[in-house]
Scaffold this motif. Structure first.
Motif, PDB file in Angstrom:
ATOM      1  N   PHE A  46      -2.234  31.696   3.419  1.00 59.41           N
ATOM      2  CA  PHE A  46      -2.859  31.927   2.121  1.00 59.41           C
ATOM      3  C   PHE A  46      -4.218  32.570   2.361  1.00 59.41           C
ATOM      4  CE2 PHE A  46      -4.150  27.697   3.430  1.00 59.41           C
ATOM      5  CZ  PHE A  46      -5.506  27.669   3.167  1.00 59.41           C
ATOM      6  N   ILE A  47      -4.746  33.198   1.312  1.00 62.20           N
ATOM      7  CA  ILE A  47      -6.054  33.837   1.447  1.00 62.20           C
ATOM      8  C   ILE A  47      -7.066  33.128   0.563  1.00 62.20           C
ATOM      9  CG2 ILE A  47      -5.296  36.120   2.192  1.00 62.20           C
ATOM     10  CD1 ILE A  47      -5.460  37.033  -0.690  1.00 62.20           C
ATOM     11  N   SER A  48      -8.272  33.078   1.064  1.00 64.91           N
ATOM     12  CA  SER A  48      -9.358  32.446   0.314  1.00 64.91           C
ATOM     13  C   SER A  48     -10.103  33.510  -0.483  1.00 64.91           C
ATOM     14  CB  SER A  48     -10.314  31.764   1.276  1.00 64.91           C
ATOM     15  OG  SER A  48     -10.971  32.735   2.065  1.00 64.91           O
ATOM     16  N   ALA A  49     -10.932  33.062  -1.401  1.00 73.12           N
ATOM     17  CA  ALA A  49     -11.750  33.988  -2.182  1.00 73.12           C
ATOM     18  C   ALA A  49     -12.661  34.791  -1.248  1.00 73.12           C
ATOM     19  CB  ALA A  49     -12.567  33.224  -3.214  1.00 73.12           C
ATOM     20  N   ASP A  50     -13.179  34.147  -0.208  1.00 73.02           N
ATOM     21  CA  ASP A  50     -14.042  34.851   0.750  1.00 73.02           C
ATOM     22  C   ASP A  50     -13.290  35.973   1.456  1.00 73.02           C
ATOM     23  OD1 ASP A  50     -16.258  33.321   0.167  1.00 73.02           O
ATOM     24  OD2 ASP A  50     -15.899  31.897   1.795  1.00 73.02           O
ATOM     25  N   GLU A  51     -12.043  35.712   1.833  1.00 76.20           N
ATOM     26  CA  GLU A  51     -11.243  36.750   2.490  1.00 76.20           C
ATOM     27  C   GLU A  51     -10.935  37.882   1.502  1.00 76.20           C
ATOM     28  OE1 GLU A  51      -8.821  34.133   5.810  1.00 76.20           O
ATOM     29  OE2 GLU A  51      -8.200  34.000   3.706  1.00 76.20           O
ATOM     30  N   PHE A  52     -10.724  37.516   0.263  1.00 74.24           N
ATOM     31  CA  PHE A  52     -10.419  38.512  -0.767  1.00 74.24           C
ATOM     32  C   PHE A  52     -11.615  39.416  -1.041  1.00 74.24           C
ATOM     33  CE2 PHE A  52      -8.452  40.040  -4.682  1.00 74.24           C
ATOM     34  CZ  PHE A  52      -7.115  40.020  -4.337  1.00 74.24           C
ATOM     35  N   LEU A  53     -12.817  38.919  -0.770  1.00 73.26           N
ATOM     36  CA  LEU A  53     -14.032  39.718  -0.984  1.00 73.26           C
ATOM     37  C   LEU A  53     -14.056  40.986  -0.144  1.00 73.26           C
ATOM     38  CD1 LEU A  53     -16.836  37.033  -1.261  1.00 73.26           C
ATOM     39  CD2 LEU A  53     -16.205  38.720  -2.987  1.00 73.26           C
ATOM     40  N   SER A  54     -13.251  41.043   0.912  1.00 71.31           N
ATOM     41  CA  SER A  54     -13.234  42.237   1.756  1.00 71.31           C
ATOM     42  C   SER A  54     -12.533  43.415   1.071  1.00 71.31           C
ATOM     43  CB  SER A  54     -12.589  41.943   3.111  1.00 71.31           C
ATOM     44  OG  SER A  54     -11.223  41.636   2.949  1.00 71.31           O
ATOM     45  N   ASP A  69      -8.391  32.457  -5.015  1.00 71.22           N
ATOM     46  CA  ASP A  69      -8.681  31.484  -3.960  1.00 71.22           C
ATOM     47  C   ASP A  69      -7.448  30.636  -3.665  1.00 71.22           C
ATOM     48  OD1 ASP A  69     -10.312  30.359  -2.039  1.00 71.22           O
ATOM     49  OD2 ASP A  69     -11.057  28.798  -3.378  1.00 71.22           O
ATOM     50  N   GLY A  70      -6.936  30.749  -2.447  1.00 79.09           N
ATOM     51  CA  GLY A  70      -5.791  29.945  -2.030  1.00 79.09           C
ATOM     52  C   GLY A  70      -4.430  30.526  -2.375  1.00 79.09           C
ATOM     53  N   LEU A  71      -4.349  31.827  -2.641  1.00 81.17           N
ATOM     54  CA  LEU A  71      -3.061  32.439  -2.984  1.00 81.17           C
ATOM     55  C   LEU A  71      -2.172  32.596  -1.760  1.00 81.17           C
ATOM     56  CD1 LEU A  71      -3.916  35.387  -5.422  1.00 81.17           C
ATOM     57  CD2 LEU A  71      -3.087  33.110  -5.991  1.00 81.17           C
ATOM     58  N   ASN A  72      -0.895  32.203  -1.910  1.00 80.50           N
ATOM     59  CA  ASN A  72       0.076  32.532  -0.870  1.00 80.50           C
ATOM     60  C   ASN A  72       0.566  33.955  -1.139  1.00 80.50           C
ATOM     61  OD1 ASN A  72       2.127  32.471  -2.848  1.00 80.50           O
ATOM     62  ND2 ASN A  72       2.638  30.359  -2.406  1.00 80.50           N
ATOM     63  N   PHE A  73       1.438  34.468  -0.286  1.00 78.96           N
ATOM     64  CA  PHE A  73       1.844  35.863  -0.435  1.00 78.96           C
ATOM     65  C   PHE A  73       2.533  36.138  -1.770  1.00 78.96           C
ATOM     66  CE2 PHE A  73       5.058  39.263   0.164  1.00 78.96           C
ATOM     67  CZ  PHE A  73       4.161  40.320   0.166  1.00 78.96           C
ATOM     68  N   LYS A  74       3.443  35.279  -2.176  1.00 79.07           N
ATOM     69  CA  LYS A  74       4.179  35.501  -3.419  1.00 79.07           C
ATOM     70  C   LYS A  74       3.213  35.552  -4.612  1.00 79.07           C
ATOM     71  CE  LYS A  74       8.233  33.436  -4.031  1.00 79.07           C
ATOM     72  NZ  LYS A  74       9.278  32.467  -4.421  1.00 79.07           N
ATOM     73  N   ASP A  75       2.263  34.631  -4.663  1.00 82.26           N
ATOM     74  CA  ASP A  75       1.295  34.610  -5.758  1.00 82.26           C
ATOM     75  C   ASP A  75       0.316  35.785  -5.667  1.00 82.26           C
ATOM     76  OD1 ASP A  75       2.475  32.352  -6.853  1.00 82.26           O
ATOM     77  OD2 ASP A  75       1.156  30.981  -5.764  1.00 82.26           O
ATOM     78  N   PHE A  76       0.015  36.208  -4.447  1.00 80.92           N
ATOM     79  CA  PHE A  76      -0.823  37.383  -4.212  1.00 80.92           C
ATOM     80  C   PHE A  76      -0.178  38.617  -4.851  1.00 80.92           C
ATOM     81  CE2 PHE A  76      -1.568  40.981  -1.171  1.00 80.92           C
ATOM     82  CZ  PHE A  76      -2.947  41.122  -1.308  1.00 80.92           C
ATOM     83  N   VAL A  77       1.117  38.783  -4.632  1.00 80.73           N
ATOM     84  CA  VAL A  77       1.831  39.935  -5.200  1.00 80.73           C
ATOM     85  C   VAL A  77       1.880  39.836  -6.728  1.00 80.73           C
ATOM     86  CG1 VAL A  77       4.042  41.153  -5.313  1.00 80.73           C
ATOM     87  CG2 VAL A  77       3.178  40.351  -3.109  1.00 80.73           C
ATOM     88  N   VAL A  78       2.117  38.649  -7.244  1.00 84.61           N
ATOM     89  CA  VAL A  78       2.144  38.468  -8.702  1.00 84.61           C
ATOM     90  C   VAL A  78       0.777  38.815  -9.292  1.00 84.61           C
ATOM     91  CG1 VAL A  78       2.349  36.765 -10.561  1.00 84.61           C
ATOM     92  CG2 VAL A  78       4.028  36.812  -8.719  1.00 84.61           C
TER      93      VAL A  78
END
Length: 156
Positions: A46-54, A69-78
């Protein structure tokens, strides 16, 4: 799709595709998975909000960060599917609604929206919560090409 370092199976791809209402092709899902793995620096799945900031486009909008914050791949795509050119206006509006539904109760108050929008506009213009505005400041904030204050007057 357990850890981020694993590869996607055809079943995973089709499952994710269905989960995002087929707004992404199989090849796009594979590309998104590669990007997800790059963002998931510690291969946690999963990715954190901090990682998403990139991601520069999302770093500019802090309102979205609480959603990622805390999205797994499936939720990331959604989540990203709302930004697809294939997404309907309703899908895009639903994402905006979720941004402002801060307590996740399915309701957005007028105060929530106005406070968030006003704070964002003020911050983008370089002001803080403690700032006072003069007329020149107000013009600086509101004077932009998208501002429409027009009334059509019918002529007999």
């Amino acid at each position: 799709m357990g850890s981020a370092s694993s590869t996607l199976t055809q079943y995973d791809i089709e499952d994710v595709q269905e989960h995002c209402n087929n707004l992404f092709s199989q090849q796009e899902i594979i590309s998104l998975y590669k990007r997800f793995c790059q963002l998931d620096r510690n291969a946690k799945g999963f990715i954190s909000a901090d990682e998403f900031l990139s991601v520069p486009e999302f770093a500019m909008n802090p309102l979205l960060l609480k959603m990622v914050d805390g999205l797994n791949f499936k939720d990331f795509v959604v989540f990203l599917s709302a930004f697809s050119p294939k997404a309907s206006t309703t899908q895009k509006i639903e994402l905006i609604f979720k941004v402002y539904d801060s307590d996740y109760n399915g309701k957005v108050t007028f105060r929530d929206i106005m406070e968030e929008v006003l704070i964002k506009v003020m911050e983008e213009a370089g002001y803080s919560k403690d700032s006072s505005l003069l007329l020149d400041d107000f013009v600086k904030i509101l004077d932009h090409p998208g501002l429409k204050m027009e009334v059509e007057v019918p002529v007999d």
